[in-house]
Design a protein around this motif. Sequence first.
Motif, PDB file in Angstrom:
ATOM      1  N   VAL A 171      35.681  45.427  29.566  1.00  0.00           N
ATOM      2  CA  VAL A 171      35.814  45.775  31.122  1.00  0.00           C
ATOM      3  C   VAL A 171      36.428  44.573  31.497  1.00  0.00           C
ATOM      4  O   VAL A 171      37.199  44.441  32.413  1.00  0.00           O
ATOM      5  CB  VAL A 171      34.463  45.861  31.452  1.00  0.00           C
ATOM      6  N   HIS A 172      36.053  43.359  31.199  1.00  0.00           N
ATOM      7  CA  HIS A 172      36.289  42.097  31.838  1.00  0.00           C
ATOM      8  C   HIS A 172      37.746  41.778  31.784  1.00  0.00           C
ATOM      9  O   HIS A 172      38.474  41.210  32.758  1.00  0.00           O
ATOM     10  CB  HIS A 172      35.440  40.843  31.552  1.00  0.00           C
ATOM     11  N   VAL A 173      38.142  42.084  30.513  1.00  0.00           N
ATOM     12  CA  VAL A 173      39.837  41.782  30.086  1.00  0.00           C
ATOM     13  C   VAL A 173      40.480  42.593  30.963  1.00  0.00           C
ATOM     14  O   VAL A 173      41.723  42.389  31.463  1.00  0.00           O
ATOM     15  CB  VAL A 173      39.887  41.638  28.488  1.00  0.00           C
ATOM     16  N   GLY A 174      39.971  43.888  31.070  1.00  0.00           N
ATOM     17  CA  GLY A 174      40.896  44.969  31.900  1.00  0.00           C
ATOM     18  C   GLY A 174      40.903  44.348  33.418  1.00  0.00           C
ATOM     19  O   GLY A 174      41.914  44.544  33.906  1.00  0.00           O
ATOM     20  N   ASN A 175      39.703  43.873  33.869  1.00  0.00           N
ATOM     21  CA  ASN A 175      39.669  43.250  35.137  1.00  0.00           C
ATOM     22  C   ASN A 175      40.574  42.067  35.288  1.00  0.00           C
ATOM     23  O   ASN A 175      41.543  42.112  36.531  1.00  0.00           O
ATOM     24  CB  ASN A 175      38.403  42.784  35.662  1.00  0.00           C
ATOM     25  N   VAL A 176      40.892  41.410  34.126  1.00  0.00           N
ATOM     26  CA  VAL A 176      41.873  40.127  34.294  1.00  0.00           C
ATOM     27  C   VAL A 176      43.341  40.522  34.550  1.00  0.00           C
ATOM     28  O   VAL A 176      43.922  40.176  35.559  1.00  0.00           O
ATOM     29  CB  VAL A 176      41.739  39.320  33.129  1.00  0.00           C
ATOM     30  N   ILE A 177      43.703  41.524  33.583  1.00  0.00           N
ATOM     31  CA  ILE A 177      44.905  42.133  33.799  1.00  0.00           C
ATOM     32  C   ILE A 177      45.190  42.728  34.946  1.00  0.00           C
ATOM     33  O   ILE A 177      46.373  42.399  35.679  1.00  0.00           O
ATOM     34  CB  ILE A 177      45.231  42.818  32.447  1.00  0.00           C
ATOM     35  N   TYR A 178      44.254  43.414  35.473  1.00  0.00           N
ATOM     36  CA  TYR A 178      44.392  44.293  36.727  1.00  0.00           C
ATOM     37  C   TYR A 178      44.623  43.216  37.964  1.00  0.00           C
ATOM     38  O   TYR A 178      45.509  43.348  38.909  1.00  0.00           O
ATOM     39  CB  TYR A 178      43.194  45.213  36.855  1.00  0.00           C
ATOM     40  N   ASN A 179      43.747  42.208  38.119  1.00  0.00           N
ATOM     41  CA  ASN A 179      43.999  41.312  38.995  1.00  0.00           C
ATOM     42  C   ASN A 179      45.325  40.510  39.004  1.00  0.00           C
ATOM     43  O   ASN A 179      45.988  40.548  40.082  1.00  0.00           O
ATOM     44  CB  ASN A 179      42.903  40.184  38.997  1.00  0.00           C
ATOM     45  N   LEU A 180      45.767  40.255  37.623  1.00  0.00           N
ATOM     46  CA  LEU A 180      47.016  39.553  37.719  1.00  0.00           C
ATOM     47  C   LEU A 180      48.238  40.586  38.219  1.00  0.00           C
ATOM     48  O   LEU A 180      49.168  40.103  39.041  1.00  0.00           O
ATOM     49  CB  LEU A 180      47.389  39.019  36.348  1.00  0.00           C
ATOM     50  N   LEU A 181      48.278  41.778  37.822  1.00  0.00           N
ATOM     51  CA  LEU A 181      49.232  42.615  38.106  1.00  0.00           C
ATOM     52  C   LEU A 181      49.095  42.994  39.801  1.00  0.00           C
ATOM     53  O   LEU A 181      50.154  43.035  40.497  1.00  0.00           O
ATOM     54  CB  LEU A 181      48.964  43.957  37.558  1.00  0.00           C
ATOM     55  N   ASP A 182      47.900  42.987  40.165  1.00  0.00           N
ATOM     56  CA  ASP A 182      47.634  43.458  41.530  1.00  0.00           C
ATOM     57  C   ASP A 182      48.362  42.200  42.324  1.00  0.00           C
ATOM     58  O   ASP A 182      49.012  42.600  43.521  1.00  0.00           O
ATOM     59  CB  ASP A 182      45.951  43.523  41.855  1.00  0.00           C
ATOM     60  N   ASN A 183      47.979  41.000  42.009  1.00  0.00           N
ATOM     61  CA  ASN A 183      48.773  39.893  42.762  1.00  0.00           C
ATOM     62  C   ASN A 183      50.107  39.883  42.723  1.00  0.00           C
ATOM     63  O   ASN A 183      50.760  39.608  43.673  1.00  0.00           O
ATOM     64  CB  ASN A 183      48.137  38.634  42.241  1.00  0.00           C
ATOM     65  N   ALA A 184      50.496  40.271  41.684  1.00  0.00           N
ATOM     66  CA  ALA A 184      51.895  40.282  41.181  1.00  0.00           C
ATOM     67  C   ALA A 184      52.635  41.159  42.271  1.00  0.00           C
ATOM     68  O   ALA A 184      53.670  40.765  42.830  1.00  0.00           O
ATOM     69  CB  ALA A 184      52.346  40.601  39.852  1.00  0.00           C
ATOM     70  N   ILE A 185      52.094  42.228  42.525  1.00  0.00           N
ATOM     71  CA  ILE A 185      52.525  43.222  43.530  1.00  0.00           C
ATOM     72  C   ILE A 185      52.429  42.956  45.069  1.00  0.00           C
ATOM     73  O   ILE A 185      53.323  42.906  45.861  1.00  0.00           O
ATOM     74  CB  ILE A 185      52.008  44.676  43.247  1.00  0.00           C
ATOM     75  N   LYS A 186      51.067  42.485  45.201  1.00  0.00           N
ATOM     76  CA  LYS A 186      50.626  41.833  46.407  1.00  0.00           C
ATOM     77  C   LYS A 186      51.540  40.809  47.095  1.00  0.00           C
ATOM     78  O   LYS A 186      51.964  40.871  48.303  1.00  0.00           O
ATOM     79  CB  LYS A 186      49.155  41.524  46.542  1.00  0.00           C
ATOM     80  N   TYR A 187      51.855  39.889  46.408  1.00  0.00           N
ATOM     81  CA  TYR A 187      52.283  38.479  46.815  1.00  0.00           C
ATOM     82  C   TYR A 187      54.073  38.702  46.458  1.00  0.00           C
ATOM     83  O   TYR A 187      54.653  37.798  45.918  1.00  0.00           O
ATOM     84  CB  TYR A 187      52.024  37.347  46.204  1.00  0.00           C
ATOM     85  N   SER A 188      54.734  39.889  46.879  1.00  0.00           N
ATOM     86  CA  SER A 188      56.072  39.994  46.616  1.00  0.00           C
ATOM     87  C   SER A 188      56.717  40.518  47.970  1.00  0.00           C
ATOM     88  O   SER A 188      55.925  41.538  48.429  1.00  0.00           O
ATOM     89  CB  SER A 188      56.440  41.033  45.413  1.00  0.00           C
TER      90      SER A 188
END
Length: 453
Positions: free
Chosen positions: A337-354
Motif C-alpha cells: 500500500v505504502h509503496v503504491g502511494n509513493v509511486i502514485y504521489n511521484l506520478l501525481d506530481n509529475a502531472i501536476k507540475y507540468s
Amino acid sequence: MSKKKIIIVTLFAAILLMGMVALQLNWIKSAMLIKEKDFNNEVQNVFNTVMTKVNHHEQKCMQQRMVKLMREQNTGNQNVGRVFGMNSGVIHIETDIVNSIFDDKKTSYISIDTIIKNELKKRNIKLDYSFNVFDKYNNISLVDSVPQNADHTNTYVFPFLSNDIMHQLVLVVSFPNEKAFIFKQISLMILLSLLLIIGMVYIFSYSISTIIKQEKVSEMKNDFINNMTHEFKTPISTISLACQALTDKDIPKTRDIYDTYIGIINEENHRLGNMAEKILQSAVVDKPGLTLKVDEVDLHKIINESVKNIEIQAKQKHGGIRTNLNATHATILADAVHVGNVIYNLLDNAIKYSKREPDIVISTVSHDKCIEIIVADNGIGISKANQKKIFEKLFRVSTGNIHEVKGFGLGLSYVKAIVDRHRGSITLDSQVGKGTTFYVKLPFDMNTNQCYY
Ligand code: ADP
C-alpha cells in the motif's frame, strides 16, 4: 513573533552579547595587568632583600680590600695612591676601588646567584632568570654573556649600593619567560572565560535559529490550514449546490440532468477523498510506531496499477505516461500500500507540475541488491535551492501568493519517510523549465540490505 520583532530581538541580543564579550576581554586584560603589577611588586620585594644581602657581601669584600691596601701601603707600594676615606661610618670609595668588588668575578657571581635563587624560592617564583652587575662608569660587568642594561624587555634594574647616589653600579635582572609565567597564572580564568563566551555564542545562535525555525513552521502551518480550508471548501460547496439542484422541485429531473449532477457529486467526492487521503498519509508516517505490512510484492504490478489509476489525469492534459520496466527482478519485500502511494504521489506530481502536455516516463532498473524506480517528467522543474527543501513537511515551492497547482506540501515528505522506512533512498535531478527526474532505490530484501546513493 513577527519578522520585524525577530530582527529587533536578534539585534539587541547580538549587541548584548558583543558587550558581554567585550567586557570579558577587558576583564582578562585587566587581570593580566594586575598580575603583572603583582609580579613586579613581588620582584621588587625579592630584590630589596637580595640587595641588602649583596650589599652586606660587598661590604665584607670592601673591608678585605681595605685591609689589603693598608698592608700594601705599609709595605711602601705607591701604585695604590688613591685610597678611600671614612666619614661617620660611611665609606667613600674611589671609583676604581668600587669596581674592584669584582675581586674574584666567579665567586661574586656564585654568591649573588645563590642569594637570588634562595629569595625567589622563598617567594615561590619558579622562573628562569639571568642577572648581571654592571659598572656604568667603567663599563665593566660581572658576567659577559648576560644583559648589561635596561633596554631589554622584562628587565629590572636595581642600584647596587645604598650609598652609591650616582647609581654607578647596578644589578640588572631579567626574566625571559615572565609574560608566559604571568599568563600561566591566569590561564585557567582565560580558559573559563573563553568557554563562557563560546557557550553564550552557541546558546544565542541556537535560540535565534530555533525562533526562526519555529516562525517558519508556524507560517507554514498557517499556510497549510488556509490552503486546506480553501481546498475543502470548493468541492463541499459544489456538492452542496448539486444536492440543492437535485432537491429543487422547480428543476425538471430529466435523466441527463440527474446524471450530470450525480457525476459532479462523484467527482468532487473523489477529490475530497484524495485530499483526505494525503493528510491521512502524512499523519500515518508521523506516528512514532508506524509498522509496515511487509510482504513479497511485485513492484512492476504496483507500478502498472498506479499508472492505470492516474493515466486519465495525464490524458486530460493531453499527455501520457510511458513505462520502461526493464528490471529483471521486480519482486521485493515491501508494504504494497505504502509503496503504491509513493509511486502514485511521484506520478501525481509529475502531472501536476507540468505546464505543457505531460510526457512522463517511469522505468525500473535492477542493481545488485536493489531495484531502482525512475520517474522522469518534462514539467516546470525545481531550482537547486528548492531541491534541498522539497522533502520537508509542508514545504511548497513559492509561486507568490497564489498557488496555481493545488497541494498541501505533504506528498514528498511522505514519499521520503516511506522510502527511508524501507531502507531505501530517493534523489532527484531537475532543471527549471526542462523537467524533473526522481530516482528511488529500494532493497529487494529490506531486512538484510539497504540501498543508499
Ligand atoms: P504538494 O502537495 O505541494 O505537491 P509535495 O510534497 O508533493 O507537495 O511537493 C512539494 C513541492 O515540490 C511542490 O510544491 C512542488 O513545488 C515541488 N515538486 C514536487 N514534484 C515536482 C515535480 N515533478 N516537478 C516540479 N516540482 C515538483
